[in-house]
Design an enzyme around this catalytic site. Sequence first.
Site, mmCIF file in Angstrom:
data_model
loop_
_atom_site.group_PDB
_atom_site.id
_atom_site.type_symbol
_atom_site.label_atom_id
_atom_site.label_comp_id
_atom_site.label_asym_id
_atom_site.label_seq_id
_atom_site.Cartn_x
_atom_site.Cartn_y
_atom_site.Cartn_z
ATOM 1 N N MET A 1 0.939 -1.004 -0.099
ATOM 2 C CA MET A 1 0.004 0.186 0.222
ATOM 3 C C MET A 1 0.549 1.236 0.299
ATOM 4 S SD MET A 1 -2.855 1.471 0.516
ATOM 5 C CE MET A 1 -2.859 3.074 -0.066
ATOM 6 N N HIS B 1 6.311 0.252 -8.167
ATOM 7 C CA HIS B 1 5.141 0.355 -8.180
ATOM 8 C C HIS B 1 3.970 1.308 -7.387
ATOM 9 C CE1 HIS B 1 0.699 -0.364 -9.322
ATOM 10 N NE2 HIS B 1 0.314 -0.081 -7.788
ATOM 11 N N GLU B 2 5.132 1.029 -5.867
ATOM 12 C CA GLU B 2 4.761 1.796 -4.837
ATOM 13 C C GLU B 2 4.933 2.485 -4.456
ATOM 14 O OE1 GLU B 2 1.738 0.514 -3.706
ATOM 15 O OE2 GLU B 2 1.699 -1.519 -3.945
ATOM 16 N N HIS C 1 3.544 5.529 -7.343
ATOM 17 C CA HIS C 1 1.831 6.302 -6.523
ATOM 18 C C HIS C 1 2.538 7.346 -5.935
ATOM 19 C CE1 HIS C 1 -0.969 3.507 -7.530
ATOM 20 N NE2 HIS C 1 -0.381 2.291 -6.821
HETATM 21 ZN ZN LIG Z 1 -1.010 1.143 -6.885
#
Ligand SMILES: [Zn+2]
Length: 882
Positions: free
Chosen positions: A271, A305-306, A309
């Site tokens: 996350m 990926h995180e 973000h």
């Molecule tokens: Zn994501």
Amino acid sequence: MKTDTPRPILLKEYRPPSYLIYAVDLDVALHASRTRVRARLKIKRNPAHAGNPGPLRLDGEALELESVRLDGRQLGPREYQVSDKELVIAGVPAEPFTLETTSYCNPEANKALTGLYLSRGIYCTQCEAQGFRRITYFLDRPDVLATYTTRIEADRGEASVLLANGDPVERGTLDGGRRHYAVWRDPHPKPSYLFALVGGNLASYASDFTTASGRKVDLRIFVEPGKEDRCAWAMDSLKRAMRWDEERFGREYDLDVFNIVAVSDFNMGAMENKGLNIFNDALILASPETATDQSFASIERVIAHEYFHNWTGNRITCRDWFQLCLKEGLTVFRDQEFCADARFATVERIRDVRNLKATQFPEDAGPLAHPVRPSRYIEINNFYTATVYNKGAEVVRMLHTLLGRDGFRKGMDLYFERHDGRAATVEDFLACFEDATGRDLRQFMTWYSQAGTPELVCQFKWDQRTRTADLTIAQVLPPTPGEARKKPLHVPVRLGLIGADGRDLPLVLASGRQPVDGLIEVTKRTETFRFRDIPTRPVPSLLRGFSAPVNLTLGLSDADLQFLMANDSDLYNRWQAAQDYATRVLVETVKEKRAGRRPAKPTALVAALGVTVGNEDLDPGYRAQFMYLPSESDLARVIARDVDPTAIHAARQELRKAIGTGLYDMLSELYRRHEIKGPYSPAPEAAGRRALRNAALGYLTCRGKAEDLRRAAAHFANARNATDEVGALAVLAEVRSPERAKAFDRFYERWKDDHLVIDNWFAYQASSPLPSALATVTKLTRHPLFSIKNPNKVRALIGTFAMANPVNFNRPDGRGYEFLADRVLEIDAFNPQIAARLLSAFRSWKALEPERRRLAKKTLQRVAGAKPLSHDAFEIVGKMLE
Ligand SMILES: [Zn+2]
């Protein structure tokens, strides 16, 4: 647990919030069963909301409210209303005001793993999508952006590390040193789903990074003490991702610290909370002995990926949850590009497409089909899907293809400039590309609003007399639930025409235009493209690099496919030709077997595969991709109706044996020659060699002869890294033998104290094609190392059985379905998200042959009738039976 019939939420009913919360001051006193949260919220009327704002309604779930103060004055019990869903205050001022609430939550009892919970003694949070309302009363929606200050207080013995979003500003001791506190401040406005807090006795692995403009950032990965030496790869991946985002997209990190925490109980992979990412520890911890090459690659990808973000998701967030693809599809595209740059781009592309077809295409073809941007949902947690993530990434990739690298970058730059610090929509995103490049993207927008996988039905004709070739492309758009008639899409098709000498012919359209990089754009239902100056019959190579997420029908001969496998200058399409060829042979075998006939021998296919796999000029990792046949689920998807999983399994096993036998000498030689003698490296070259070698071992073992099993057992015993050890375990799992039993016992003894590595032991028993698999899996649910409360264990054992063992999950007696339904109902009582996800194993049930379909339906009806049932499971099972 809800039992009332839930009402769907509709995109067209979106309204801006009537109030905004613009500053949040939290004071959290951690306690296992009674954590106290004091929240001071600065609130004002939303100028964008027309008319009377009505009462203030704050979301709140599983909270015990103690007191409410408005501008310093304690409210009496008649001045507000509190239910198990919200806190409502009618008389709030027209001017900005301060609301203070004190409430309690129970982390220890929280097994839904959303909100604040305990994972192996560590306090952590998961707020996306709607977990913040389980921490305090709030306008828990992504279009309410606030700055946060978070003070955390805890017993030192219980939580020596206290973390929250942003930068650290203060820390100190209390109560003679028995307790302590830390204060964190995040200056960047963010929605509540990006809030995070961690407290625990954690060790850390530290490093730093200097951004392009000279800001020094402290980097830290927090893990259980003793695991610090398994963080180096994650840290290395993080630094490379930070540099890549500067170079490719001009995006720098914006705080003084970046922290990552690894926990073992986590519903998802990771996350992206601002400045404080929280990860499933399976996606952080890696050492050569404990993590396979595949894990190393996943860690690199998810870390990136995180991190990405931070700009696509955090600095610019989503206006509402219907826009989830705005952050996820875009960020998956960014992580794919990062991996393509870090590794062998074609192998990465093959991997991504394989994953898309395995996860998203069945979604699009079944009762769970929905657009990349859905227009309705009951439970948003059900929309963290392959369609939103992976097809969402393909849509962004098509935009990149249509606009070119520079045009795409211009659009992204404008997006960052125009929407930084705001909550945006898909329309806002596309408008940036239109404004930056002058392209009309109105038709392209349909990719976001229309569900289903389009089929491009192509006809190719070469005319010797006129020396022209006609390519006719018809878009066939199959109906999906609720959408009978579809609009034609704007589809980028990259192609080449290959001459008899194996070289690409120059592409010139009848108009004289030469398609740049072989790109043509299909926009009509049916369209013909004429190419001129084609002296001999070429073989068309369409959809190079998988330029659009579609099914392609072209009707090439076996000889054409063999020609493409050997000659296509597009390495992706060489692989695709091999897959198409193998699929054709396997589908035909299934048909013949079910008709009681003897299928033809796959001699030509085996020979063609042998040529490519044995071609030492090609990269080993790329050659390994040719050895992975279409999966049983891939074949079921292509067959599409009256699917018999037993016949599919048998056909595929026969082809594997035919390859293992037909190419025995070549594979033995390849196995021998690709051994790596030196120390382990996770680099793609070395990983590719291991992949090729382990794939060869699989074929050499599937004949099941004594000497083959001995080779696999030796591979297992001599393995010096997890890739080889787990690879051999996977190979042995397929054949009943004394070597198999011995390997599983040895693996267990070696790894029983490592909660991550042991998941392989569960998973490879769950994916075994042996008829005993269901009995074994059932027994393992009672194993002391299994825990139904831990999502990783559930995924390893139950998830693997339901999703990666089609022949045993779809047993003809229906007991595989019954087993899954029982586990789903058990889990639904405490973790609805995980339960709903497991249920999606039934997503292709309507394509099954009649008897299995009847059994699956009966099982689904039993789930639908169970009480109580969560909203999550209710929505999925309802759609399945619609
Ligand atoms: Zn994501």
